[in-house]
Design a protein around this motif. Structure first.
Motif, PDB file in Angstrom:
ATOM      1  N   THR A  36    -121.399  53.801  23.015  1.00  0.00           N
ATOM      2  CA  THR A  36    -119.960  53.792  23.818  1.00  0.00           C
ATOM      3  C   THR A  36    -119.699  55.183  24.639  1.00  0.00           C
ATOM      4  OG1 THR A  36    -118.878  54.791  21.741  1.00  0.00           O
ATOM      5  CG2 THR A  36    -119.133  52.326  22.257  1.00  0.00           C
ATOM      6  N   ILE A  39    -117.000  57.800  22.758  1.00  0.00           N
ATOM      7  CA  ILE A  39    -115.782  57.490  23.011  1.00  0.00           C
ATOM      8  C   ILE A  39    -114.499  58.177  22.340  1.00  0.00           C
ATOM      9  CG2 ILE A  39    -115.353  55.392  21.830  1.00  0.00           C
ATOM     10  CD1 ILE A  39    -113.972  53.978  23.952  1.00  0.00           C
ATOM     11  N   VAL A 451    -119.173  47.549  23.631  1.00  0.00           N
ATOM     12  CA  VAL A 451    -119.567  48.283  24.757  1.00  0.00           C
ATOM     13  C   VAL A 451    -118.849  47.054  25.950  1.00  0.00           C
ATOM     14  CG1 VAL A 451    -121.391  49.009  26.372  1.00  0.00           C
ATOM     15  CG2 VAL A 451    -121.615  49.348  24.086  1.00  0.00           C
ATOM     16  N   LYS A 452    -119.362  45.935  25.936  1.00  0.00           N
ATOM     17  CA  LYS A 452    -118.884  45.143  27.013  1.00  0.00           C
ATOM     18  C   LYS A 452    -117.301  45.113  27.109  1.00  0.00           C
ATOM     19  CE  LYS A 452    -119.038  40.151  28.347  1.00  0.00           C
ATOM     20  NZ  LYS A 452    -117.530  39.583  28.092  1.00  0.00           N
ATOM     21  N   THR A 454    -115.240  47.296  25.767  1.00  0.00           N
ATOM     22  CA  THR A 454    -114.691  48.604  26.209  1.00  0.00           C
ATOM     23  C   THR A 454    -114.804  48.865  27.903  1.00  0.00           C
ATOM     24  OG1 THR A 454    -115.346  49.488  24.107  1.00  0.00           O
ATOM     25  CG2 THR A 454    -114.740  51.177  25.916  1.00  0.00           C
ATOM     26  N   ARG A 455    -115.946  48.564  28.426  1.00  0.00           N
ATOM     27  CA  ARG A 455    -116.232  48.612  29.707  1.00  0.00           C
ATOM     28  C   ARG A 455    -115.112  47.839  30.535  1.00  0.00           C
ATOM     29  NH1 ARG A 455    -120.954  46.939  30.158  1.00  0.00           N
ATOM     30  NH2 ARG A 455    -121.842  49.220  29.822  1.00  0.00           N
ATOM     31  N   GLU A 456    -114.981  46.620  30.172  1.00  0.00           N
ATOM     32  CA  GLU A 456    -113.952  45.597  30.813  1.00  0.00           C
ATOM     33  C   GLU A 456    -112.330  46.115  30.584  1.00  0.00           C
ATOM     34  OE1 GLU A 456    -114.445  41.852  28.962  1.00  0.00           O
ATOM     35  OE2 GLU A 456    -116.271  41.329  30.147  1.00  0.00           O
ATOM     36  N   LEU A 459    -112.023  49.152  33.284  1.00  0.00           N
ATOM     37  CA  LEU A 459    -111.810  48.551  34.630  1.00  0.00           C
ATOM     38  C   LEU A 459    -110.610  48.054  34.978  1.00  0.00           C
ATOM     39  CD1 LEU A 459    -115.460  46.900  34.907  1.00  0.00           C
ATOM     40  CD2 LEU A 459    -114.872  49.025  36.079  1.00  0.00           C
TER      41      LEU A 459
END
Length: 464
Positions: A36, A39, A451-452, A454-456, A459
């Motif tokens: 992450t 984070i 991870v997915k 968190t990224r979304e 964004l």
């Protein structure tokens, strides 16, 4: 027979809470931190802004849910307990001041572990037959890993049910009974031979109060914890800060002891604690045991939050570890290192060492406060673990099983108040550690999902 059981349990317990387990929990925390982008450090200001900002925002939750703040208070109810008072004292006494440094390290990585647990719990949660939101490790194993991993979810839930009666209930009741008896006997308010009757009465009262809160559903639990946790934590923090302020000239020296003792314990313990490894082991294990990062239990409470953003609730997980370990445990350590005239390094110690740190600064009257504080801490832990146990039994059986379970769980308080069950507590502690195994496996396998998500989330936030 009991000796054989105790011996076997001792071996398992030393393994579960020993070096292998610590390596696994720290290793998973480090792996998640790398995945992450650390984070918990990179987004720490955002985390504090998000959590503190929502704490003071008055809002109501939808049916079958609690507010995000009530969720974190319920989770803190189970983690902020007698371990913050007695457990830290034991770590400092046996591991030296350097144990505090390693406690910080475990908390730093534990923030990301708890962030991942909470995020997954909210993302993979379900709505039960009563219309309540339910989640936690068993649900993110079931819904995130698929049917072939269902046995792992069952294992976690089974360990959870076996744990709650000892770790979450009877030992906590015993702490309340001990604190009350000590305070009353010190002021000659009761005779020593009347403690048995008093303990029975207190056990019945505690059982009634626990049942009153838990049988009222998740909303009543949320309302109680959002009032109890801030009150008791703030009161404890204020008195602990008082010790720090009174002894302010010695604060730099104490921090020097912590940092030098982390790598050269003998330099600050007179050679009594000479092993850096021992200092590390006590600090890391105390941090893990205190904030429960890696055990997965706290995420069960967070899954009840009325939120549509798993990652946003995940930041409450970071805040939870920060408040529990970095703030409260550190203040307890400072009370001991600043307030106590002498520390029995190399020997087991408990709440009495922390109490002596307070009394050296404020006088004997503060023992009344410590008794009240320990009662509040212990009672809140009973409530938090009651929720965890009910969710575990519901996953194993059905939602119809929760009320009978909570009745039995409440009545266990009477047993904890009147009997010396010794070995049962050690076994419950072992089952508590065993809960970490299925949870850590799930966290490793579901790291890409964290991870997915968190990224979304970022964004979307950046676009907004």
């Amino acid at each position: 027979m009991l000796e054989i059981i105790a011996s076997v349990n001792g071996v398992i317990n030393r393994f579960i809470w020993g070096v292998p387990a610590m390596i696994c929990i720290i290793g998973v925390g480090l792996y998640l931190s790398i995945r992450t982008g650390f984070i918990q450090i990179r987004k720490f200001p955002y985390s504090i802004k998000t959590t503190i900002g929502r704490i003071f925002r008055k809002r109501s939750a939808s049916d079958g849910a609690i507010t995000p703040f009530q969720a974190v208070c319920t989770a803190l109810a189970a983690t902020v307990g007698t371990g913050n008072i007695a457990g830290v004292a034991g770590a400092v006494a046996i591991g030296g001041p350097g144990a505090v440094f390693w406690m910080w390290i475990s908390a730093l990585l534990g923030m990301c572990t708890k962030f991942s647990e909470v995020t997954l719990a909210v993302h993979f949660r379900e709505t039960n037959a009563h219309g309540e939101l339910v989640g936690g490790p068993m649900y993110y194993i079931k819904n995130g890993l698929g049917k072939r991993w269902h046995w792992l979810a069952v294992l976690f839930s089974a360990f959870g049910v076996l744990t709650v009666f000892g770790t979450g209930n009877a030992t906590q009741v015993n702490t309340i009974i001990t604190a009350v008896n000590t305070a009353l006997l010190n002021y000659n308010l009761i005779a020593p031979d009347s403690t048995k009757l008093l303990n029975l009465i207190l056990g019945i009262v505690i059982a009634f109060l626990v049942a009153l809160v838990l049988l009222g559903g998740i909303k009543r639990l949320g309302r109680v914890t959002e009032r109890l946790i801030p009150f008791m934590a703030l009161l404890y923090i204020i008195l602990a800060l008082g010790v720090v302020i009174v002894n302010a000239p010695r604060v730099p020296h104490v921090f020097g002891m912590i940092f030098s003792g982390a790598f050269r314990p003998s330099s600050v313990t007179g050679g009594i604690v000479g092993s850096m490894f021992l200092s590390m082991q006590k600090g890391v294990s105390r941090g893990i045991f205190s904030n429960e990062a890696g055990l997965g239990t706290g995420s069960i409470a967070h899954a009840c939050a009325d939120t549509r953003k798993p990652v946003k609730q995940g930041f409450f997980g970071i805040f939870e570890v920060f408040a529990d370990t970095i703030v409260i445990c550190t203040l307890t350590a400072l009370v001991i290192l600043l307030g106590c005239e002498s520390i029995p390094f190399g020997q087991a110690a408990g709440a009495d060492l922390t109490i002596s740190g307070f009394t050296a600064t404020y006088g004997s009257w503060v023992s009344i406060f410590t008794a009240v504080a320990m009662c509040c801490f212990a009672f809140s832990t009973i409530l938090g673990w009651g929720l965890y146990g009910s969710r575990c039994i519901e996953f194993l059986l059905s939602s119809k099983s929760t009320k009978p379970f909570l009745v039995i769980y409440s009545l266990a308080a009477i047993i904890g108040a009147t009997l010396d069950l010794g070995l049962m507590w050690d076994i419950a502690d072992t089952f508590n550690g065993l809960m970490a195994i299925p949870n850590l496996i799930a966290l490793l396998l579901l790291a890409p999902t964290v991870v997915k998500l968190t990224r979304e989330y970022f964004l979307t936030e950046d676009a907004a």
